[in-house]
Design an enzyme around this catalytic site. Structure first.
Site, PDB file in Angstrom:
ATOM      1  N   ASN A  92       0.838  -1.200   0.000  1.00 14.70           N
ATOM      2  CA  ASN A  92       0.000   0.000   0.000  1.00 14.70           C
ATOM      3  C   ASN A  92       0.875   1.251   0.000  1.00 14.70           C
ATOM      4  OD1 ASN A  92      -2.275   1.596   0.037  1.00 14.70           O
ATOM      5  ND2 ASN A  92      -2.674   1.357   2.209  1.00 14.70           N
ATOM      6  N   ARG A 122      -6.983   3.476  -4.618  1.00 19.09           N
ATOM      7  CA  ARG A 122      -6.276   4.758  -4.614  1.00 19.09           C
ATOM      8  C   ARG A 122      -6.048   5.224  -6.055  1.00 19.09           C
ATOM      9  NH1 ARG A 122      -1.481   4.575  -0.216  1.00 19.09           N
ATOM     10  NH2 ARG A 122      -1.663   6.837  -0.527  1.00 19.09           N
ATOM     11  N   SER A 168      -2.993  14.880  -5.903  1.00 20.58           N
ATOM     12  CA  SER A 168      -1.767  14.471  -5.215  1.00 20.58           C
ATOM     13  C   SER A 168      -0.559  15.102  -5.895  1.00 20.58           C
ATOM     14  CB  SER A 168      -1.622  12.946  -5.224  1.00 20.58           C
ATOM     15  OG  SER A 168      -0.364  12.567  -4.705  1.00 20.58           O
ATOM     16  N   GLN A 170       2.275  13.851  -5.683  1.00 23.01           N
ATOM     17  CA  GLN A 170       3.164  12.747  -6.040  1.00 23.01           C
ATOM     18  C   GLN A 170       3.133  12.436  -7.531  1.00 23.01           C
ATOM     19  OE1 GLN A 170       2.411   9.363  -3.504  1.00 23.01           O
ATOM     20  NE2 GLN A 170       2.872  10.503  -1.644  1.00 23.01           N
ATOM     21  N   SER A 196      -0.142  20.230  -1.605  1.00 28.28           N
ATOM     22  CA  SER A 196       1.141  19.769  -1.040  1.00 28.28           C
ATOM     23  C   SER A 196       2.338  20.329  -1.811  1.00 28.28           C
ATOM     24  CB  SER A 196       1.187  18.237  -1.025  1.00 28.28           C
ATOM     25  OG  SER A 196       0.132  17.701  -0.281  1.00 28.28           O
ATOM     26  N   ASP A 311      -0.595  15.380   5.958  1.00 32.57           N
ATOM     27  CA  ASP A 311      -0.253  14.261   6.839  1.00 32.57           C
ATOM     28  C   ASP A 311      -0.188  14.669   8.302  1.00 32.57           C
ATOM     29  OD1 ASP A 311      -0.173  12.501   4.758  1.00 32.57           O
ATOM     30  OD2 ASP A 311       2.013  12.450   4.584  1.00 32.57           O
ATOM     31  N   LYS A 338      -5.910   8.516   1.086  1.00 32.99           N
ATOM     32  CA  LYS A 338      -4.651   8.017   1.638  1.00 32.99           C
ATOM     33  C   LYS A 338      -4.801   6.524   1.963  1.00 32.99           C
ATOM     34  CE  LYS A 338      -2.420  12.040   1.848  1.00 32.99           C
ATOM     35  NZ  LYS A 338      -1.069  12.300   1.280  1.00 32.99           N
ATOM     36  N   HIS A 385      -0.669   3.737   9.240  1.00 30.00           N
ATOM     37  CA  HIS A 385       0.390   4.069  10.188  1.00 30.00           C
ATOM     38  C   HIS A 385       0.148   5.384  10.901  1.00 30.00           C
ATOM     39  CE1 HIS A 385       2.628   6.611   6.990  1.00 30.00           C
ATOM     40  NE2 HIS A 385       1.476   6.242   6.469  1.00 30.00           N
TER      41      HIS A 385
END
Length: 427
Positions: A92, A122, A168, A170, A196, A311, A338, A385
């Site tokens: 993931n 995602r 995103s 990313q 971001s 985050d 996420k 997490h």
């Protein structure tokens, strides 16, 4: 049942070493693999996410030597990428699948990228569409716009793409760090309301450190085809991981020293320190690679746009529970895509302990109550997490909190609960 029981604890002293940054480690791994040098990466993070990236790059033919005790890795890229019908599993790890997608587009062959059940939910369409415009053949294998998918390199027809950055950052980083290996380089035009942004800035800073030149003008970034490389790169300590200990100090009126915490870090989440300082956190001492902070007896809530560091929203949500006034966090819609839908997950668990949570599409509000109104509970982590680490802080103020399935922290911070436990035996 697998759980970590948090014991209530106030006004303590703690010193911990922060692990290397996951975001920087995965970027550095790809940049090193694409470079013309044998690169030694120091202070890197070995976690689920980075282990997936390391294995993938090794499977793709890069030579990798690992020294886990020294937290070092040496990698030598094999020049032109050639591969044939490989299947690569990424768990993931969003950074791994997104960064690898553009990396694979610079090579020659066919690869299937897939992950766990959550990964198939995602979105990745905003990265796939620009690569298809370049002539790369990509087929979704299950649901349109989501992993798993198969990528097959075809002759690149253009060197210009538009990328929607509203979902995103990313996607943009993925193209940036591999752009210099496209035949004619790449001009990337950023569209939409880019989120971001500090992560894009961090990617560009790392590219420069690795020797990649680029030109930026208005909403476009041009990276020419070029050779680049360095012999050694040191990964900064992870500011996201540090946030839990900074928050811990604030809410318990404790003194915490963090080692491997770089002053003026290139990471966007470094700004979380400034936010906590505005709420009352005191910096006792700061060096180039460490910081010591002291919490306070009480503090007010804040209204804040966390678009640049989404985050940190879960950590701030827990801080908000013990403030004297409400906290409103907005412009964090990306939280919903996420590791889990983090806004809904937070709502579920905060209500469970007796907290107030008002949710909307791109944010939420928490109205604190008297501490005695909160109650202990078994808190779910959703295999996320950041849910586990943020929720653990509640137990420092509320009796009877158990964090279920705490092992999910292995994604980015494998020894988090080991360091957390030092609170109870540290003299």
């Amino acid at each position: 049942m697998n759980y970590f029981e948090v014991k209530r604890k106030l006004q303590f002293e703690l010193e911990v070493d922060i692990p290397g940054s996951k975001s920087i480690t995965n970027r550095a791994l790809v940049l090193a693999a694409l470079s013309e040098c044998e690169v030694t990466l120091k202070n890197i993070l070995f976690s689920d996410d980075t282990n997936h990236m390391i294995k993938a790059l090794s499977d793709l033919g890069n030579k990798i030597w690992i020294d886990r005790e020294k937290k070092e890795l040496k990698i030598r890229g094999e020049g032109k990428l050639n591969y044939d019908n490989l299947d690569i599993y990424v768990g993931n790890s969003g950074t791994t699948i997104r960064f690898l997608t553009s990396y694979l587009a610079t090579g020659d062959g066919k690869v299937k990228l897939y992950g766990d059940e959550r990964m198939s939910e995602r979105p990745i369409k905003s990265l796939i569409d620009p690569l298809r415009e370049l002539g790369i053949k990509i087929n979704y294998l299950k649901n349109e716009g989501y992993p798993p998918f198969e990528i097959e390199t075809k002759p690149i027809l253009s060197n210009k793409v538009k990328v929607d950055g509203s979902e995103s950052s990313q996607y943009i980083t993925s193209l940036l760090i591999s752009a210099s290996k496209f035949p004619k380089g790449l001009e990337i035009e950023l569209t939409g309301k880019v989120i971001s942004k500090p992560y894009i800035k961090m990617s560009l800073a790392m590219m420069k450190e690795f020797g990649i030149s680029y030109r930026r003008y208005e909403n476009k970034i041009y990276i020419p085809n070029q050779k680049f490389g360095i012999n050694e790169y040191k990964v900064e300590g992870d500011c996201s991981s540090a946030s839990y200990f900074l928050a811990m100090a604030l809410i318990t009126n404790s003194k915490v020293k963090l080692n491997n915490y770089k002053k003026n870090s290139i990471q966007g989440d470094y700004e979380f320190l400034q936010l906590l300082k505005s709420m009352g956190l005191k910096v006792v001492e700061e060096t180039e690679n460490s910081i010591t902070v002291q919490g306070v007896c009480s503090y007010k809530g804040v209204t804040v746009d966390l678009n640049d560091m989404p985050d940190m929203a879960q950590t701030l949500a827990v801080i908000a529970l013990f403030a004297t006034t409400p906290t409103r966090i907005y412009n964090v819609k990306s939280m919903r895509i996420k590791e889990t839908d983090r806004i809904t997950a937070l709502k579920n668990e905060i209500i469970k302990i007796g907290g107030s949570f008002r949710e909307w599409e791109d944010g939420f509000e928490i109205v604190p109550t008297f501490e005695e109104n909160y109650k202990g509970a078994e808190l779910k982590t959703y295999n996320d997490h950041r849910m586990a680490m943020a929720l653990s802080l509640i137990g420092l103020r509320v009796e009877g909190v158990k964090i279920l399935e705490p092992d999910c922290v292995s994604k980015t911070f494998p020894n988090y609960f080991e360091l957390f436990s030092k609170i109870y035996y540290n003299k």
